[in-house]
Design a protein around this motif. Structure first.
Motif, short mmCIF file in Angstrom:
data_model
loop_
_atom_site.label_atom_id
_atom_site.label_comp_id
_atom_site.label_asym_id
_atom_site.label_seq_id
_atom_site.Cartn_x
_atom_site.Cartn_y
_atom_site.Cartn_z
N ASP A 99 25.10 60.29 78.73
CA ASP A 99 24.17 59.39 78.04
C ASP A 99 23.05 58.94 78.97
O ASP A 99 21.89 58.82 78.57
CB ASP A 99 24.91 58.17 77.49
CG ASP A 99 25.82 58.52 76.32
OD1 ASP A 99 25.66 59.63 75.77
OD2 ASP A 99 26.68 57.69 75.96
N GLN A 102 20.63 61.77 79.40
CA GLN A 102 19.83 61.93 78.19
C GLN A 102 18.76 60.84 78.10
O GLN A 102 17.60 61.11 77.75
CB GLN A 102 20.74 61.86 76.95
CG GLN A 102 20.00 62.02 75.63
CD GLN A 102 19.35 63.38 75.49
OE1 GLN A 102 19.79 64.35 76.10
NE2 GLN A 102 18.29 63.47 74.70
N LYS A 105 15.98 61.64 80.46
CA LYS A 105 15.12 62.69 79.91
C LYS A 105 14.19 62.13 78.85
O LYS A 105 13.00 62.49 78.78
CB LYS A 105 15.97 63.82 79.32
CG LYS A 105 16.70 64.67 80.35
CD LYS A 105 17.49 65.77 79.68
CE LYS A 105 18.18 66.67 80.70
NZ LYS A 105 18.98 67.73 80.03
N GLN A 106 14.72 61.25 78.02
CA GLN A 106 13.88 60.66 76.97
C GLN A 106 12.77 59.81 77.56
O GLN A 106 11.63 59.83 77.09
CB GLN A 106 14.76 59.84 76.03
CG GLN A 106 15.69 60.70 75.18
CD GLN A 106 16.64 59.88 74.35
OE1 GLN A 106 17.01 58.76 74.71
NE2 GLN A 106 17.07 60.42 73.22
N SER A 134 11.13 67.24 71.09
CA SER A 134 11.52 65.83 71.25
C SER A 134 11.31 65.08 69.95
O SER A 134 10.73 63.99 69.90
CB SER A 134 10.71 65.17 72.38
OG SER A 134 10.94 65.83 73.61
#
Length: 286
Positions: A99, A102, A105-106, A134
């Protein structure tokens, strides 16, 4: 288990010969010892940086504050644990790590989009490259991205999304630098010509999808009749007139109130929504 050794007289270390004093406790006695030491000496001071306690690293991972070094530290700790195979499954640590990666990355996607938006010369293709994979930035009501951008012979949409009900939602990306995003008309502000042009183009897409609904449904398995669309265009930062810049949000809200199948947002709205979604994401396992 605790061992103790006698310091050497010359101060060069400890005498580590066999026969040192040894003391041990187990089970409930460990908790008693912990309470005694905590009451006697107080809790240990937290350490900063890469020496931070694992619980602090996990907190930062969950909140999206962890940097690459802290994520690597957590990964190494998991890999080196004696029960490395069981610990992640038992405590959810592996999911926390995933998580955290992730989320990182976001945040990178949001940062890349924000940087591109600030560039007046940035084109739709640059925004397409950043947002193409995305689609989470457009909200949680979309379950996947359509595999093809060309749904008919005459149209190619920027980001075709599939909603939870299986219907199509089209995202059309335009330039961020639109100085006349809103313009003064008599006593009020109205959307500029580029907005009207983008909405007109998108409405033509939707009409074509309606007309070829059966063909698209049979060929691609996508329900596109009465599909919806979002047009992303402009950013208040590129509107030179201060009075117009302050009216962007209200003018678009008024404009959108009269549209039924198309919504117009700015890149500022898109970025702000994505940032807010990350902030509101649960920080603890549910």
């Amino acid at each position: 288990m605790v061992n103790s050794w006698t310091p050497r007289p010359d101060g060069s270390g400890f005498d580590l010969r066999p026969g040192a004093s040894q003391w041990a406790c187990e089970n409930a006695a460990i908790g008693e010892l912990h309470r005694f030491l905590s009451a006697r000496f107080g809790p240990p001071e937290p350490r900063a940086g890469h020496d931070a306690p694992l619980t602090e690293v996990i907190r930062k991972v969950r909140s999206g504050e962890a940097d690459a070094g802290q994520l690597a530290q957590l990964a190494e700790a998991l890999a080196e644990a004696p029960n490395a195979a069981e610990a992640p499954a038992a405590h959810g640590a592996l999911q926390v790590l995933l998580d955290g990666i992730q989320t990182a990355k976001q945040r990178d996607v949001i940062a890349a989009l924000s940087e591109a938006v600030r560039n007046p010369a940035a084109t739709e293709n640059e925004f397409q490259r950043i947002l193409g994979e995305s689609w989470w930035m457009f909200g949680g009501k979309y379950i996947e991205k359509a595999k093809r951008r060309s749904l008919t012979a005459l149209t190619q949409v920027a980001v075709p999304l599939i909603r939870a009900d299986g219907a199509l939602h089209v995202v059309e990306l335009k330039r961020a630098c639109v100085p006349d995003l809103v313009v003064k008309h008599r006593e009020f502000f109205v959307v500029g010509p580029e907005v009207n042009k983008a909405v007109g183009q998108t409405l033509n897409y939707l009409r074509e999808f309606d007309e070829q609904r059966d063909v698209i449904k049979n060929r691609l398995g996508i329900e596109c009749r009465r599909a919806f669309a979002t047009v992303v265009i402009g950013h208040p930062a590129h509107v030179p007139d201060a009075a117009a810049r302050d009216q962007v949000a209200e003018t678009l809200r008024t404009y959108n109130a009269h549209l039924s199948r198309v919504e117009v947002i700015t890149y500022a709205d898109l970025i702000q929504g994505a940032e807010k979604a990350l902030e509101l994401a649960p920080s603890e396992p549910g």
